[in-house]
Design a protein around this motif. Structure first.
Motif, PDB file in Angstrom:
ATOM      1  N   UNK A   1       0.827  -1.283   0.040  1.00  0.00           N
ATOM      2  CA  UNK A   1       0.029   0.125  -0.139  1.00  0.00           C
ATOM      3  C   UNK A   1       1.070   1.412  -0.145  1.00  0.00           C
ATOM      4  N   UNK A   2       2.241   1.194  -0.116  1.00  0.00           N
ATOM      5  CA  UNK A   2       3.212   2.320  -0.019  1.00  0.00           C
ATOM      6  C   UNK A   2       3.109   2.729   1.342  1.00  0.00           C
ATOM      7  N   UNK A   3       2.780   2.177   2.318  1.00  0.00           N
ATOM      8  CA  UNK A   3       3.224   2.848   3.655  1.00  0.00           C
ATOM      9  C   UNK A   3       4.442   2.231   4.108  1.00  0.00           C
ATOM     10  N   UNK A   4       5.620   2.779   3.709  1.00  0.00           N
ATOM     11  CA  UNK A   4       6.735   2.146   4.020  1.00  0.00           C
ATOM     12  C   UNK A   4       7.276   2.403   5.357  1.00  0.00           C
ATOM     13  N   UNK A   5       6.936   3.652   5.939  1.00  0.00           N
ATOM     14  CA  UNK A   5       7.375   3.747   7.345  1.00  0.00           C
ATOM     15  C   UNK A   5       6.766   2.802   8.343  1.00  0.00           C
ATOM     16  N   UNK A   6       5.426   2.609   8.072  1.00  0.00           N
ATOM     17  CA  UNK A   6       4.635   1.788   9.028  1.00  0.00           C
ATOM     18  C   UNK A   6       5.049   0.405   8.773  1.00  0.00           C
ATOM     19  N   UNK A   7       5.491  -0.068   7.268  1.00  0.00           N
ATOM     20  CA  UNK A   7       6.125  -1.262   7.223  1.00  0.00           C
ATOM     21  C   UNK A   7       7.392  -1.746   8.035  1.00  0.00           C
ATOM     22  N   UNK A   8       8.226  -0.633   8.007  1.00  0.00           N
ATOM     23  CA  UNK A   8       9.577  -0.745   8.382  1.00  0.00           C
ATOM     24  C   UNK A   8       9.286  -0.876   9.989  1.00  0.00           C
ATOM     25  N   UNK A   9       8.357  -0.224  10.546  1.00  0.00           N
ATOM     26  CA  UNK A   9       8.040  -0.502  12.185  1.00  0.00           C
ATOM     27  C   UNK A   9       7.557  -1.710  12.303  1.00  0.00           C
ATOM     28  N   UNK A  10       6.757  -2.152  11.588  1.00  0.00           N
ATOM     29  CA  UNK A  10       6.181  -3.759  11.780  1.00  0.00           C
ATOM     30  C   UNK A  10       7.304  -4.745  11.525  1.00  0.00           C
ATOM     31  N   UNK A  11       8.142  -4.428  10.694  1.00  0.00           N
ATOM     32  CA  UNK A  11       9.274  -5.228  10.380  1.00  0.00           C
ATOM     33  C   UNK A  11      10.219  -5.566  11.415  1.00  0.00           C
ATOM     34  N   UNK A  12      10.575  -4.368  12.079  1.00  0.00           N
ATOM     35  CA  UNK A  12      11.402  -4.091  13.272  1.00  0.00           C
ATOM     36  C   UNK A  12      11.008  -4.910  14.399  1.00  0.00           C
ATOM     37  N   UNK A  13       9.639  -5.060  14.416  1.00  0.00           N
ATOM     38  CA  UNK A  13       8.877  -5.734  15.725  1.00  0.00           C
ATOM     39  C   UNK A  13       9.132  -7.337  15.580  1.00  0.00           C
ATOM     40  N   UNK A  14       9.484  -7.819  14.198  1.00  0.00           N
ATOM     41  CA  UNK A  14       9.409  -8.985  13.733  1.00  0.00           C
ATOM     42  C   UNK A  14      10.657  -9.681  13.688  1.00  0.00           C
ATOM     43  N   UNK A  15      11.879  -8.647  14.139  1.00  0.00           N
ATOM     44  CA  UNK A  15      13.106  -9.106  13.801  1.00  0.00           C
ATOM     45  C   UNK A  15      13.664 -10.608  14.072  1.00  0.00           C
ATOM     46  N   UNK A  16      13.216 -10.819  15.374  1.00  0.00           N
ATOM     47  CA  UNK A  16      13.692 -12.113  15.910  1.00  0.00           C
ATOM     48  C   UNK A  16      12.399 -13.233  15.829  1.00  0.00           C
ATOM     49  N   UNK A  17      11.402 -13.017  15.123  1.00  0.00           N
ATOM     50  CA  UNK A  17      10.460 -14.170  15.013  1.00  0.00           C
ATOM     51  C   UNK A  17      10.745 -15.150  14.219  1.00  0.00           C
TER      52      UNK A  17
END
Length: 261
Positions: free
Chosen positions: A207-223
């Motif tokens: 959806x082009x929401x790159x900042x939100x995507x990055x924040x969500x990705x950071x929360x999954x770094x150790x998933x």
């Protein structure tokens, strides 16, 4: 009993429609006769006659029998001689998407009321079968993950038919967020919770929401989850695409699985 000779949207070999069901994209049916088996690649399908369980309308639709995936996109859409989303039969009279063929009397009455209701008439009738099913599942208060997955299928449907991808993707994102919250403490469904959180990354990126995507990705770094062996490489691919501000769908083949050691 009403009878329609013109075919409606394609059918599915399973009408409770579990996620990622194999099949093929529905074809135009005008040149196909009833019960004619059609092979495309490694998949097989046939035109069958169905009856709407709500109003009895008879119509023809495609039923799928086989297919296989050659890869998987970052949004978990399977690629290859397989239909994603699975074709979903739809009554040409009332617009009901046949996710169930044999509701009991109480279920049928409830579904008739929902299909005749204003929300389905304004949001569902003009949309594709999968989006219409999402509207119904919302009204039925289905499981949030199931609703999110339905709208994810609707987003694939929109891609194929030049529909409103953003609307379907936004609905999927909202329901996957609800699912992630609801499943956070549910150990029995930890995999579903993790998939919901991962798809939040992918849908924000698309959806082009790159900042939100990055924040969500950071929360999954150790998933990690042994039941999701694709997840670490998918997260790596998300990091690269988000950094490049790339909102395009991947082709499912750009980063094939590593060979076993």
């Amino acid at each position: 009993m009403k009878r329609h000779c013109a075919p409606a949207a394609g059918g599915s070999s399973r009408f409770n429609l579990t996620p990622l069901r194999p099949g093929l994209r529905r074809p135009a049916l005008g040149l196909l006769s009833f019960a004619l088996a059609v092979a495309v690649g490694a998949s097989e399908r046939a035109v069958v006659r169905l009856a709407c369980p709500l109003d009895g309308t008879e119509f023809e639709a495609v039923q799928e029998f086989s297919g296989y995936a050659e890869g998987q996109r970052l949004d978990l859409r399977k690629i290859g001689p397989i239909s994603q989303p699975p074709t979903l039969a739809r009554c040409p009279q009332c617009g009901f998407p046949l996710f169930t063929r044999h509701p009991d009397a109480a279920e049928a009455a409830r579904l008739r009321a929902l299909v005749a209701g204003e929300r389905f008439r304004t949001e569902g009738r003009s949309a594709g079968p999968w989006f219409a099913l999402g509207v119904l599942r919302e009204e039925l208060h289905a499981d949030p993950f199931e609703i999110g997955w339905t709208y994810l299928n609707a987003s694939w449907e929109a891609e194929d038919e030049d529909g409103d991808y953003a609307r379907a993707a936004q609905r999927a994102l909202a329901w996957f967020d609800r699912a992630a919250d609801a499943l956070r403490a549910d150990r029995k469904r930890s995999k579903d919770g993790l998939v919901a959180r991962y798809l939040g990354v992918e849908l924000c990126r698309r959806l082009g929401r790159f900042d939100a995507a990055r924040q969500r990705l950071d929360a999954l770094v150790d998933a990690r989850d042994s039941a999701l062996p694709w997840l670490p490489r998918a997260l790596d691919a998300q990091a690269r695409r988000i950094a490049a501000r790339d909102a395009a769908p991947d082709d499912g083949r750009a980063e094939p699985p590593r060979p076993p050691r």
